[in-house]
Write an enzyme that holds these catalytic residues in place. Structure first.
Site, PDB file in Angstrom:
ATOM      1  N   GLU A  41       0.702  -1.213  -0.042  1.00 16.96           N
ATOM      2  CA  GLU A  41       0.076   0.047  -0.044  1.00 16.96           C
ATOM      3  C   GLU A  41       0.771   1.189  -0.038  1.00 16.96           C
ATOM      4  OE1 GLU A  41      -2.616   1.761  -0.695  1.00 16.96           O
ATOM      5  OE2 GLU A  41      -3.953   0.598   0.563  1.00 16.96           O
ATOM      6  N   ASN A  90      -9.697   5.846   1.803  1.00 15.51           N
ATOM      7  CA  ASN A  90      -8.242   5.373   0.877  1.00 15.51           C
ATOM      8  C   ASN A  90      -7.842   6.436  -0.094  1.00 15.51           C
ATOM      9  OD1 ASN A  90      -6.916   2.904   0.636  1.00 15.51           O
ATOM     10  ND2 ASN A  90      -8.820   1.997   0.453  1.00 15.51           N
ATOM     11  N   ASP A 136      -9.302   1.610  -4.589  1.00 15.76           N
ATOM     12  CA  ASP A 136      -8.165   1.755  -3.640  1.00 15.76           C
ATOM     13  C   ASP A 136      -7.247   3.000  -3.542  1.00 15.76           C
ATOM     14  OD1 ASP A 136      -6.115   0.897  -1.608  1.00 15.76           O
ATOM     15  OD2 ASP A 136      -7.154  -1.100  -1.751  1.00 15.76           O
TER      16      ASP A 136
END
Length: 397
Positions: free
Chosen positions: A90, A251, A301
């Site tokens: 991420e 996100n 995302d």
């Protein structure tokens, strides 16, 4: 008003990618990708669950790996750049001062840095720079690419979800319930702020700095509880100010070049929301939906923006990244990776023309990892557009 368009020519339609093989050394590795078309039955996504395994696409009753459908928009296939086993890769961001890519493995409690020692040697068009060989024991042609690199990592005592640059040696990192400064050269660390974790029920998630240098940081519940998350903005006093409440999985977040618009993702909504943004005060006001992600493309995302103002969105359950025009809502381009859950993307490289994509792999023994062994790895592509420089913490960008 002229609507920004994707600044590259139409490309071919790409079928679904499958497996990729790699041989890795400590600092230099050789990449051997091989892609194939896979026919798969209809699949479903189980919403409301947030782990890589829980949101993994599978056919009820029969566990068959699902692949991305063919697409009618321009599309490319990303190449494997660094084989990792990240549970959830991420927060990808390019650090221009260090000329490196930073990203985190949330559950792995690790900050990674990828430092390419050569630039401009990656392309989606494998015919431009890949050599094609046929191993003696195989009838399959393989493409081979060598990209010299150096990788580094730093570990934490809790989940780490976000990283943004501050100086050429320091970055700001969100660690579950706090914000830290870490000196990447000396590994010294300093806590800058505490984030309310609601008695251990929520954690930090994605975030980025705005053009004025403020850190915007979201949270989500460990259990994925609807409305349990918050979007904060860390002001110069070090006190996190609440900007949005009742979000579920905070996100991707980016700002327009004119500093008048903020785009923001609350993943389960499958939307990118548009907010009017005041750069001088950090005030925001909701203006509507910029992009609605189709159900068959998964969940939005992490997100980045290119110089044309188009949004590049990592698709959890969507096998890659999609590019949308936020003014028209039109899908312009797709980048595929050979695993279901793309979690973030960022433009980097010397000219900011390389798109890096992080993915989620779940636990080492998960069915997701078994069916897609490259899940959790870092992928790369040159889609023919340019990104924008990352905003630094507490610096007028």
């Amino acid at each position: 008003m002229t609507t920004p368009q994707l600044s590259h020519p139409m490309r071919r339609t790409i079928p679904s990618p499958a497996a990729v093989a790699i041989t890795l050394s400590w600092t230099v590795f050789t990449l051997t990708p091989s892609f194939a078309v896979a026919e798969t039955p209809e699949t479903t996504v189980r919403p409301g669950k947030t782990s890589p395994e829980a949101m993994y696409r599978e056919t009820p009753g029969v566990h068959t790996p699902a692949g991305p459908p063919a697409t009618t928009v321009p599309a490319d296939t990303a190449q494997l750049l660094f084989r990792a086993a990240a549970s959830t890769g991420e927060g990808a961001i390019w650090h221009p001062g260090r000329r490196s890519l930073l990203w985190v493995d949330i559950e792995g409690k690790t900050l990674h840095e990828y430092v390419p020692t050569a630039f401009g040697k990656v392309s989606c068009d494998t015919g431009e720079l890949m050599s094609r060989t046929k191993p003696a024991d195989s009838d399959t042609l393989r493409t081979v690419m060598t990209v010299p690199s150096v990788t580094r990592r730093w570990t934490f005592d809790r989940m780490v979800s976000t990283v943004v640059p501050e100086t050429d040696s320091t970055v700001i990192v969100a660690v579950q319930n706090r914000v830290e400064r870490i000196d990447l050269n000396s590994d010294t660390r300093e806590v800058l702020a505490r984030i309310d974790d609601r008695n251990g029920s929520v954690r930090t998630n994605d975030g980025k700095c705005d053009p004025a240098g403020r850190l915007w940081l979201g949270t989500m519940a460990f259990a994925g509880t609807p409305g349990a998350g918050t979007l904060y903005c860390l002001d110069p006093t070090g006190i996190p100010a609440v900007k949005l409440d009742s979000v579920t999985i905070s996100n991707g977040i980016v700002w327009s070049a004119d500093r008048r618009t903020m785009y923001y993702v609350d993943t389960p909504t499958r939307r990118v929301s548009r907010y009017r943004y005041d750069d001088s005060t950090g005030a925001i006001a909701y203006e509507g939906i910029a992009v609605q992600i189709p159900e068959e493309m998964g969940f939005p995302d992490g997100m980045t923006i290119d110089r044309c103002g188009n949004l590049w969105i990592a698709l959890w359950g969507g096998y890659g990244v999609g590019c949308w025009n936020p003014h028209s809502g039109e899908l312009l381009h797709r980048i595929f990776v050979p695993c279901p859950n793309a979690a973030s993307c960022a433009f980097g490289g010397e000219n900011l023309d390389t798109l890096y994509i992080t993915t989620a792999g779940g636990t080492p023994d998960s069915r997701l990892r078994q069916d897609y062994p490259l899940s959790g790895s870092l992928f790369v592509c040159k889609p023919g557009v340019y990104g924008v420089k990352a905003c630094f913490f507490y610096k007028k960008n």
